[in-house]
Write a protein that holds these residues in place. Sequence first.
Motif, PDB file in Angstrom:
ATOM      1  N   SER A  87       0.871  -1.138  -0.001  1.00  0.00           N
ATOM      2  CA  SER A  87      -0.131   0.029   0.207  1.00  0.00           C
ATOM      3  C   SER A  87       0.914   1.204   0.182  1.00  0.00           C
ATOM      4  CB  SER A  87      -0.733   0.001   1.299  1.00  0.00           C
ATOM      5  OG  SER A  87      -0.168   0.110   2.363  1.00  0.00           O
ATOM      6  N   ARG A  88       0.269   2.249  -0.157  1.00  0.00           N
ATOM      7  CA  ARG A  88       1.013   3.671  -0.304  1.00  0.00           C
ATOM      8  C   ARG A  88       1.493   4.051   1.373  1.00  0.00           C
ATOM      9  NH1 ARG A  88       0.646   7.225  -4.357  1.00  0.00           N
ATOM     10  NH2 ARG A  88       0.622   8.965  -2.763  1.00  0.00           N
ATOM     11  N   GLU A 182      -0.484  -8.088   2.595  1.00  0.00           N
ATOM     12  CA  GLU A 182      -0.539  -7.511   1.691  1.00  0.00           C
ATOM     13  C   GLU A 182      -0.370  -7.886   0.046  1.00  0.00           C
ATOM     14  OE1 GLU A 182      -2.070  -4.311   1.603  1.00  0.00           O
ATOM     15  OE2 GLU A 182      -2.223  -4.276   4.162  1.00  0.00           O
ATOM     16  N   GLU A 200      -6.069  -3.480  -8.127  1.00  0.00           N
ATOM     17  CA  GLU A 200      -4.990  -2.705  -7.480  1.00  0.00           C
ATOM     18  C   GLU A 200      -5.160  -1.452  -7.829  1.00  0.00           C
ATOM     19  OE1 GLU A 200      -2.376  -3.540  -5.820  1.00  0.00           O
ATOM     20  OE2 GLU A 200      -2.641  -5.158  -5.547  1.00  0.00           O
ATOM     21  N   ARG A 203      -7.620   0.389  -5.679  1.00  0.00           N
ATOM     22  CA  ARG A 203      -7.119   0.354  -4.258  1.00  0.00           C
ATOM     23  C   ARG A 203      -6.238   1.694  -4.235  1.00  0.00           C
ATOM     24  NH1 ARG A 203      -2.696  -3.179  -1.406  1.00  0.00           N
ATOM     25  NH2 ARG A 203      -1.410  -1.917  -2.848  1.00  0.00           N
ATOM     26  N   GLU A 207      -6.515   5.052  -2.186  1.00  0.00           N
ATOM     27  CA  GLU A 207      -5.582   5.633  -1.348  1.00  0.00           C
ATOM     28  C   GLU A 207      -5.244   7.050  -1.423  1.00  0.00           C
ATOM     29  OE1 GLU A 207      -2.371   2.802  -1.621  1.00  0.00           O
ATOM     30  OE2 GLU A 207      -3.359   1.288  -0.098  1.00  0.00           O
TER      31      GLU A 207
END
Length: 237
Positions: A87-88, A182, A200, A203, A207
Motif C-alpha cells: 500500500s502507499r 498485503e 490494484e 485501491r 488511497e
Amino acid sequence: MASDELSSKLNKRLLIEDGSAEPVAVELAHPSSNNNDDGDSEDKPVSDSADSELGAKLQRRGELNEGRGEVHMSKVCNPYTEFKEFSRKQIKDMEKMFKTYDTGKDNFIDLMELKLMMEKLEAPQTHLGLKNMIKEVDEDLDNKLNFREFLLIFRKAAAGELAQDSGLDILARLSEIDVSTEGVKGAKTFFEAKVQAISETNRFEAEIRQEQESKKQQAEEQKQRRAAFKELQSAFK
C-alpha cells in the motif's frame, strides 16, 4: 610495504583506464624477487583481501572493455507502480525508514549506514554479515542499497524468500512494517491473486483520494483553530 606498492600500482591502472591519468610505464615486481640483502622477508603482503578486491575490479574492467562483462544499470523506479503488492502507507513507511538511516543524504545506504541500522534495531551483524545482506539485493553491484533495492528486502520477506533469521529477515521483522498480508504475494490461491491484481488500480486511486481528504480535513481543522483563536483574542480587547 609490498602490499602498499601493489595497491598503489593497481589504483594507478584503474585511473589510467578511466582516462583520468596518463599512462606511465611500470614494472610490477614479482613477490619472490622482493628480497633484501640479509634475507629478511618480513615485508610480505599483509592486506591480501584489499589486493584481491582491486584485482577483481581490474578483471571486471578488462571484461567490460572486451565486451565480455555485463553492465548493471540502476533502474529508475516508481515504487507505487512497481511494488503494487504494498500500500502507499507501507511504501511511505519504508521510505521514512530508508531516509532515517541514509545519514549521508546521498539516496543510498552503504555498509556503515546498514551497520548503524542493525545496531539501532538491536540486531548487530558482523562485517561479513553486512556485506552478504547488501549482496543479496544489490542488483547494480555498487555495494550499497538504493531505495528500490531496499524495497526488494520487504518484497522478498513478503514472498517468504529470505532465509529464516538471516540478516535481511531480521531487518524486515524488526522494521515494524507489516508486509505479511498485503497484495498479490499474500493471496492464497491463483484465482484470489487474479482478483486482487485487478483491484490494484482501484485501491491505488482510493488511497490517493483518502490522502487528499485527510489533508483537506487537517487544513479545515487548522483554519477553525485559527478562527477560534482570533475570536478569543478579540474578546480580551
